[in-house]
Design a protein around this motif. Structure first.
Motif, PDB file in Angstrom:
ATOM      1  N   THR A 177       0.688  -1.414   0.078  1.00  0.00           N
ATOM      2  CA  THR A 177       0.089   0.171   0.108  1.00  0.00           C
ATOM      3  C   THR A 177       1.226   0.632   0.225  1.00  0.00           C
ATOM      4  OG1 THR A 177      -1.880  -1.183   1.134  1.00  0.00           O
ATOM      5  CG2 THR A 177      -2.159   1.246   1.244  1.00  0.00           C
ATOM      6  N   ILE A 178       0.607   2.055  -1.126  1.00  0.00           N
ATOM      7  CA  ILE A 178       0.636   3.694  -1.238  1.00  0.00           C
ATOM      8  C   ILE A 178       0.013   4.800  -0.910  1.00  0.00           C
ATOM      9  CG2 ILE A 178       2.804   5.080  -1.985  1.00  0.00           C
ATOM     10  CD1 ILE A 178       3.782   2.902  -2.038  1.00  0.00           C
ATOM     11  N   LEU A 179       0.264   5.324   0.761  1.00  0.00           N
ATOM     12  CA  LEU A 179      -0.925   6.350   0.592  1.00  0.00           C
ATOM     13  C   LEU A 179      -0.606   7.562   0.490  1.00  0.00           C
ATOM     14  CD1 LEU A 179      -3.487   6.626   2.292  1.00  0.00           C
ATOM     15  CD2 LEU A 179      -2.467   6.668   4.780  1.00  0.00           C
ATOM     16  N   LEU A 180      -0.584   8.767  -0.320  1.00  0.00           N
ATOM     17  CA  LEU A 180      -0.836   9.750  -0.925  1.00  0.00           C
ATOM     18  C   LEU A 180      -1.098  10.856   0.376  1.00  0.00           C
ATOM     19  CD1 LEU A 180      -0.524   9.990  -4.375  1.00  0.00           C
ATOM     20  CD2 LEU A 180       1.307  10.373  -3.871  1.00  0.00           C
ATOM     21  N   THR A 181       0.003  11.569   1.062  1.00  0.00           N
ATOM     22  CA  THR A 181      -1.007  12.234   2.183  1.00  0.00           C
ATOM     23  C   THR A 181      -0.935  13.876   1.920  1.00  0.00           C
ATOM     24  OG1 THR A 181       1.198  12.429   3.701  1.00  0.00           O
ATOM     25  CG2 THR A 181      -0.428  10.482   4.104  1.00  0.00           C
ATOM     26  N   VAL A 193       3.437  14.991  -7.811  1.00  0.00           N
ATOM     27  CA  VAL A 193       3.797  13.704  -7.121  1.00  0.00           C
ATOM     28  C   VAL A 193       2.637  13.075  -6.949  1.00  0.00           C
ATOM     29  CG1 VAL A 193       3.922  13.776  -5.034  1.00  0.00           C
ATOM     30  CG2 VAL A 193       5.000  15.523  -6.329  1.00  0.00           C
ATOM     31  N   ALA A 194       1.274  12.922  -7.679  1.00  0.00           N
ATOM     32  CA  ALA A 194       0.284  12.266  -7.428  1.00  0.00           C
ATOM     33  C   ALA A 194       0.582  11.127  -8.592  1.00  0.00           C
ATOM     34  CB  ALA A 194      -0.935  12.646  -6.868  1.00  0.00           C
ATOM     35  N   HIS A 200       5.418   5.868 -10.867  1.00  0.00           N
ATOM     36  CA  HIS A 200       5.946   4.649 -10.217  1.00  0.00           C
ATOM     37  C   HIS A 200       5.557   3.058  -9.845  1.00  0.00           C
ATOM     38  CE1 HIS A 200      10.440   4.634  -9.109  1.00  0.00           C
ATOM     39  NE2 HIS A 200      10.199   3.912  -8.077  1.00  0.00           N
ATOM     40  N   PHE A 201       4.281   3.249  -8.792  1.00  0.00           N
ATOM     41  CA  PHE A 201       4.274   2.390  -8.115  1.00  0.00           C
ATOM     42  C   PHE A 201       3.093   1.432  -8.785  1.00  0.00           C
ATOM     43  CE2 PHE A 201       6.227   5.052  -4.901  1.00  0.00           C
ATOM     44  CZ  PHE A 201       7.750   3.596  -4.470  1.00  0.00           C
ATOM     45  N   GLY A 202       1.841   2.134  -9.778  1.00  0.00           N
ATOM     46  CA  GLY A 202       0.811   1.647 -10.425  1.00  0.00           C
ATOM     47  C   GLY A 202      -0.325   1.017  -8.736  1.00  0.00           C
ATOM     48  N   LYS A 203      -0.624  -0.616  -8.982  1.00  0.00           N
ATOM     49  CA  LYS A 203      -2.161  -0.151  -8.679  1.00  0.00           C
ATOM     50  C   LYS A 203      -1.776  -0.268  -6.758  1.00  0.00           C
ATOM     51  CE  LYS A 203      -0.960  -5.769  -9.000  1.00  0.00           C
ATOM     52  NZ  LYS A 203       0.228  -5.055  -8.601  1.00  0.00           N
ATOM     53  N   GLU A 204      -0.529  -0.416  -6.376  1.00  0.00           N
ATOM     54  CA  GLU A 204      -0.433  -0.308  -4.597  1.00  0.00           C
ATOM     55  C   GLU A 204      -0.615   1.133  -4.231  1.00  0.00           C
ATOM     56  OE1 GLU A 204       2.915  -1.503  -6.823  1.00  0.00           O
ATOM     57  OE2 GLU A 204       1.497  -3.848  -6.029  1.00  0.00           O
TER      58      GLU A 204
END
Length: 264
Positions: A177-181, A193-194, A200-204
């Motif tokens: 999981t990658i979470l954009l904060t 950035v998003a 870079h990380f795709g579906k994660e």
């Protein structure tokens, strides 16, 4: 779930406590393990963590059972916390001479007998022995990334460490999981950035972004998560939605596993 990023100020602790509270409010039993000597997760959950309180330090260094230090969070039913005290600041050094120093947290969690649906481990902003203990104990890594300049800087080192731990100590570990904060929809930088992170990380990457929010920042000073401090705020609603995504992903994974097992 190990919440890690060696950069400070990216929303690690905030995301840990608010995702944990969101899942608990939906009926899950959730434990937060505070591995950061600053003890900010413990503060945000309203858990006492002065020097005399039994803490995760006693578990890692003294070998105390995890059940002896876990406390229920008063504000949220089904949410529990193993607090950090300032003693933890010296634990990196004390762990060096101990047997199986990388897997002491894993051993403590394995021996914990209370039923739980999720465990969130809040890591310090470094890649030392405390973070390695978390990576050895966990199954999934959650990386909060702030939507600001240099967002991806230093992530390579964290990802290399995850691969090293996976290769040598914990084969089931993966970045799930990658979470954009700290997302500010009014700026071009945030959307750039998003876009970069998603490329870079795709579906994660979770679909839900966590916005910049005064309410999220204020809540810990009242010993609360944003979910109980201001349940209708944009920050609270975003964390609820992010937690729902995580829960749905987990359910989907379990289904896939059962199907694989069924065909074998």
């Amino acid at each position: 779930m190990v919440v890690a990023n060696q950069k400070g100020g990216v929303g690690k602790t905030t995301s840990t406590v608010n995702l944990a509270a969101s899942l608990a409010l939906h009926g899950a039993r959730v434990l937060v393990i505070d591995l950061d000597p600053q003890g900010n997760a413990s503060t945000a959950l309203g858990i006492d963590h002065h020097a005399e309180v039994p803490s995760i330090y006693d578990v890692l260094v003294e070998g105390k059972p995890l059940s002896d230090v876990v406390q229920p969070v008063r504000e949220v039913e089904g949410l529990f916390c193993a607090p950090a005290t300032i003693d933890l600041a010296g634990a990196e050094i004390e762990l060096v001479s101990l047997v199986a120093r990388e897997s002491r947290l894993h051993k403590a969690i394995s021996a914990y007998e209370q039923p739980l649906d999720y465990i969130f481990i809040d890591c310090p902003p470094s890649l030392g022995l405390l973070t390695v203990n978390a990576l050895v104990a966990g199954a999934e890594v959650v990386i909060p990334i702030q939507c600001e300049y240099y967002a991806l800087e230093g992530l390579g080192q964290l990802l290399r460490n995850v691969e090293l731990v996976k290769g040598h100590l914990n084969p089931k570990l993966h970045v799930s999981t990658i979470l954009l904060t700290m997302y500010d929809g009014r700026t071009r930088l945030a959307s750039q950035v998003a876009e970069e992170v998603r490329g870079h990380f795709g579906k994660e990457v979770l679909r839900t972004n966590i916005p910049r929010s005064v309410r999220i920042s204020e809540a810990p000073s009242y010993g609360q998560t944003v979910l109980t401090y201001d349940p209708s705020s944009s920050g609270a609603l975003s964390y609820l939605e992010a937690a729902r995504e995580i829960a749905l992903r987990g359910a989907r994974k379990q289904q896939e596993q059962h199907m694989v097992e069924g065909t074998q």
